[in-house]
Motif scaffolding. Structure first.
Motif, mmCIF file in Angstrom:
data_model
loop_
_atom_site.group_PDB
_atom_site.id
_atom_site.type_symbol
_atom_site.label_atom_id
_atom_site.label_comp_id
_atom_site.label_asym_id
_atom_site.label_seq_id
_atom_site.Cartn_x
_atom_site.Cartn_y
_atom_site.Cartn_z
ATOM 1 N N VAL A 130 -10.799 0.234 3.647
ATOM 2 C CA VAL A 130 -10.128 1.682 3.322
ATOM 3 C C VAL A 130 -10.333 2.385 3.166
ATOM 4 O O VAL A 130 -11.739 2.644 1.952
ATOM 5 C CB VAL A 130 -9.405 1.136 1.706
ATOM 6 C CG1 VAL A 130 -8.607 2.525 1.234
ATOM 7 C CG2 VAL A 130 -8.178 0.283 2.016
ATOM 8 N N VAL A 153 -5.986 9.557 1.167
ATOM 9 C CA VAL A 153 -6.758 8.957 1.887
ATOM 10 C C VAL A 153 -6.837 9.900 3.235
ATOM 11 O O VAL A 153 -7.702 9.144 4.138
ATOM 12 C CB VAL A 153 -6.359 7.570 2.270
ATOM 13 C CG1 VAL A 153 -5.026 8.064 3.024
ATOM 14 C CG2 VAL A 153 -7.193 7.140 2.724
ATOM 15 N N PRO A 186 -8.846 6.163 -5.464
ATOM 16 C CA PRO A 186 -7.940 4.940 -5.567
ATOM 17 C C PRO A 186 -7.778 4.079 -6.445
ATOM 18 O O PRO A 186 -8.759 3.603 -7.303
ATOM 19 C CB PRO A 186 -7.757 4.674 -4.030
ATOM 20 C CG PRO A 186 -9.113 4.257 -3.788
ATOM 21 C CD PRO A 186 -9.338 5.355 -4.844
ATOM 22 N N ARG A 212 0.034 5.420 0.268
ATOM 23 C CA ARG A 212 -0.929 6.167 0.832
ATOM 24 C C ARG A 212 -0.765 7.923 1.200
ATOM 25 O O ARG A 212 0.240 7.496 2.039
ATOM 26 C CB ARG A 212 -1.997 5.598 1.724
ATOM 27 C CG ARG A 212 -2.930 4.904 1.878
ATOM 28 C CD ARG A 212 -3.252 3.539 2.910
ATOM 29 N NE ARG A 212 -3.983 1.941 2.778
ATOM 30 C CZ ARG A 212 -4.300 1.026 3.735
ATOM 31 N NH1 ARG A 212 -3.469 1.428 4.266
ATOM 32 N NH2 ARG A 212 -4.727 0.387 2.676
ATOM 33 N N VAL A 246 0.755 -1.012 -0.119
ATOM 34 C CA VAL A 246 0.318 -0.194 -0.507
ATOM 35 C C VAL A 246 0.980 0.873 -0.124
ATOM 36 O O VAL A 246 1.804 1.079 0.384
ATOM 37 C CB VAL A 246 -0.846 0.073 1.157
ATOM 38 C CG1 VAL A 246 -1.739 -1.265 0.897
ATOM 39 C CG2 VAL A 246 -0.263 0.240 2.762
ATOM 40 N N ASN A 254 -2.855 4.992 -3.236
ATOM 41 C CA ASN A 254 -3.814 5.941 -2.662
ATOM 42 C C ASN A 254 -3.573 7.508 -2.231
ATOM 43 O O ASN A 254 -2.729 7.460 -1.391
ATOM 44 C CB ASN A 254 -4.540 5.082 -1.375
ATOM 45 C CG ASN A 254 -5.833 5.680 -1.223
ATOM 46 O OD1 ASN A 254 -6.119 7.063 -1.273
ATOM 47 N ND2 ASN A 254 -6.546 4.807 -0.184
#
Lengths: 337, 337, 337, 337
Positions: free
Chosen positions: D243, B232, B211, B157, B155, B229
């Protein structure tokens, strides 16, 4: 002073040797200009890591040579007083490894000498104050965001200690850190000390009696307990739990500072990439500088850069079209293999 | 090379400015000798943090002046190719911020030029390889202590992105890191890329669609998914979960690397004080050096040292006797107040 | 005894009321047959949750009615002795909420009465022994897998206490649990108690002085400290840290029992689905039973089952073919809407 | 219905046997009145845990005997349809283990039969909806306290599977749970399914190909990925990461639900003792009831209660006086030894 600080490291045992390497390889704006150590083997070992330094057998000789702007004293504690007085006499800034000296009388003597000189020159090496979690905990306590401080629980756990570690060192070498850092955290002064004994650890060397629990009272009413445990084997742990009026904070855990408040336990995450990767950037550039001086590289090559460019081109196509986009690379050139 | 590496920093935008400060204040064995930046305001801002550097408006001018042993290229990506070729022409070691160049064709051109010169001179700035957790995960995967690698979940973010961030930058500016670091971790090469879309984040700027979930296949069969993403808000998180034949490892969590194996979840603790307090020692000595050059101290004073000596004396008595031992201190001398 | 145990609950204050609900709604093999409570309002409130019970104003009346196989005593502590002696006189099994009685003399009297009767009939309500983490910690200590127990650090933190909570209740109502559970964990007996005071919490009610630190010594040398803190506001926390010769274990944390050993911090994960979902199965079946008795359902419907069957069919096709397989469902029948 | 629900358990394999024990030992308000199982050995094994039940070889025989108020169907999936239709015919409430039936056509048939009967009688055994963390995550998502749901990452990891587990069971037996619970969490309906393959696990049985990554799209735009992994050995893990627009939530970790928001990672703590010790109270009373029926106790004795009374008396003196207060106990009476 724009030029580099010329530091004389006094004492080249384990701690002094480590500081020599630190000053040479990590610290900017300074270099080791003198290694003072009567033992020739140790002195030469340290000098190998101090390319700009001369070796001396005594502080006096080093001071006479006029090569030091400042002194880092890392001799055994019983020799600190003499080294401190000599350097104070020359008006040098001093970083003195803990303890300041071996007992209150000699420490008072040093304090008087510094006052007589009219300038604060001595910094004592209680390095916990420079640990980011201790800093954050002190800031949290001072802010009273979780309310007034009420109690502190501390633990200091060593996997084991060398044979030379004696019973008094439980206090003078280990709990000594808490005597400095707890008042600094708690904003008070120690008014009493008591020691209680836990069950003897079968791992404890025969000449020691531990673990102990040290109780300290501060003049602001805060009660402190310190588990001092030097044979617990599981690892090295120095941790502190601050009990405040509205919650709890802990440092020294793998997760960083934990705060327990409002029926929630929380830990900070990064807010942006500068904190997340600052150390990676530092290490990257240092590795590159070190490699460049040797005529090499120490990280991703141009070939790695090319491969990523091919992936990105495919990725952008995938961003705009459904399904898998193949990534096709030529064979690795021998030059990069 | 014993003397310091003279580094020219090419480009003094946010990233170049940051590298100038790093080279001056953190990196040992090097200094900034040139700042290359056509914008005078930016150039001068950077020069303030580079006391030994000259300013230049172009790479060519800087190269002609003969003041650079090496170049750190931090211009926008579309200008990398020209800077790289100029520096390669002079045989300089180069640290080039990612990406290598803006597309595969220009990257290939750079690769050819480097090969023609006969020496690896270019290192690309994929700094994740220098993050300690990525290093540890790579070592763990290579060791197969938790079995063969099967899948990777990653991930990336961001709390938000600037207006200048466009849709292609999801790939070229962000996922680009995974294109480098995942094959490096997994020991394979990317063979396909696919992009899937999550529900649109109401925080997402109007010109973006995210995303996204990026799926990558590697030639060794490992399947990779990357959540990308950029709106966020909760913080900045770059984390990776490696699924191996006998367990799981995660990096990028507040707790450091987590390993899930044998029905247990574990995190490393320190084994001794060198790792626990290495950063505190570094910061302590750096703070002292900086203060000493200003004629001050930046930490515990001799008076702090004296107070601790008094506590230690009381502590040793408490070690040998039951009950509380009072700690009595004289008033703080005005000198230290 | 195959039939259900007929339990008389003596005392219908907060604790007794809670036990009535527990016996009726959670416990199998027993039901509440009598509620003994002089206050009519409380008695009737409890009887609403005890469909098979009669109400009584005194233990004697309830015993005379012959409706009890066993007694659960939940009156205030000063009335325990009388209730215990009455029930012992009838040879009834008794679960007596803590404390056994209000002081050692009356407790000794009860012990003598039980011995005179020749049969162990009394179980005291120290429920921590039934907490899974306490059980696991006791087992760990007894096993000596992490070495001998040396010290225990315990904390008992309440967000606040009612006005009726007085200074002695710090010991008699709160630390009382540690007096039972610590020797049970540690395999020793308490030989001394000492109380130390932390800084007064500004949240502490005027008639109390706390937090306190209670020090207990056990006859096997284990030293115990207990932070007792009833105004800390952050939440309710009862936690214990056991210091053993080779490591540390903690219970009462959100993560379950933590073990620190061999430079690693670890927490158990599930080994199979039986522990992971046992509570979900229990709740599912209980919810279904309760709903079925009302002629309804309380969970996924046949329509949910149908939708999943459609997804599974698509999933199996996807397992055998590349790309997305569409899932097509008819409209929801009104019956299930 | 005030009296107990008479439940017939249909199928006495592993799952049915487990439900028999649950209904007898854990569930209140119901008992097993019939065990339906053609295999005599299995049937008798289950009947040992169902003291009020009769055994039957077929559902029809059990229905004819008129001993069932409700049915719990736990036969293999291919036999569900027949059992469901038979029980629907009698208007019985049914808890049917997942899946409803073996394929969409037969599930539709069951749906039609239920609708024809005019009353919702069937509940399907997707027990994840009764897991407290799934409940909490669903509530969090619905509340939008962390913003709209955008993506879900799920993992389902088994240590190993039996030989009878075939390739389609990856979907029909394992991912089937996600097909129910993900739409329930996300408030949407599945519109497509895709399967991608990770590198083959060397632990994977020869007849399987896994791990797989299942991608699901929901009609509200949410993208879901599920790692399905049945040979990962490290333990059993079912975890979900949601998410959302402003942060992340995770369930299925040892720490309970984690929420990542506002640059902080947080976990709930207990707010009062009722949640902290509810299970301990339940287990305490159940253990006491079970022991009382055998004429014994199963916890702290009156002697334990006496010892604690002595400690409390000492503790109260310590609360009011400095220093250690000795705790003196008489020898343990033989009666309690």
């Amino acid at each position: 002073m724009n030029s580099e600080l010329r530091v004389g490291v006094v004492g080249a045992g384990a701690m002094g040797f480590d500081h020599v390497k630190r000053l040479t390889g990590t610290i900017t704006g300074a270099h080791v200009s003198a290694v003072v150590e009567p033992d020739e083997t140790r002195r030469n070992a340290a000098l190998e890591h101090a390319p700009q330094a001369q070796g001396f057998a005594s502080v006096e000789a080093a001071l006479a040579a006029g090569v030091m702007d400042a002194a880092l004293i890392a001799t055994p504690g019983q020799f600190h007083e003499a080294g401190l007085l000599a350097c104070l006499g020359e008006g040098l800034p001093i970083l003195c490894e803990k303890p300041l000296t071996k007992d209150p009388a000699s420490s008072w003597h040093v304090v008087e000498a510094e006052i007589a000189g009219g300038k604060k020159l001595i910094q004592v090496g209680f390095m916990r104050r420079f640990d980011r979690e201790y800093e954050a905990l002190r800031e949290l306590i001072a802010s009273e965001r979780v309310g007034e401080l009420l109690m502190i629980h501390a633990v200091h756990r060593n996997p084991s200690v060398p044979d030379s570690y004696d019973q008094h060192m439980l206090i003078n070498d280990s709990v000594v850190h808490e005597f400095d850092v707890v008042p600094w955290l708690a904003g008070g002064s120690v008014t009493s000390v008591e020691v209680r004994h836990g069950r003897r650890n079968p791992n404890t060397p025969a000449h020691l009696r531990e673990p102990i629990l040290v109780l300290m009272e501060l003049d602001n009413g805060v009660l402190v307990d310190v588990e001092m445990n030097v044979s617990v084997r599981f690892g090295y742990q120095v941790a502190t739990e601050a009990v405040m009026a509205d919650g709890i904070a802990r440092i020294g855990q793998p997760s960083g500072m934990q705060i327990w408040q409002n029926a929630t336990y929380s830990v900070g995450e990064h807010a942006d990439f500068t904190t997340r990767f600052v150390e990676a950037y530092d290490r990257e550039v240092q590795a590159w500088v070190d490699a460049a001086k040797q005529g090499t590289i120490a990280g991703p090559s141009a070939w790695d850069g090319y491969k990523v460019a091919v992936c990105c081109e495919a990725g952008v196509r995938a961003l705009e079209n459904p399904g898998r986009v193949a990534v096709e690379l030529p064979p690795v050139p021998d030059f990069y293999a």
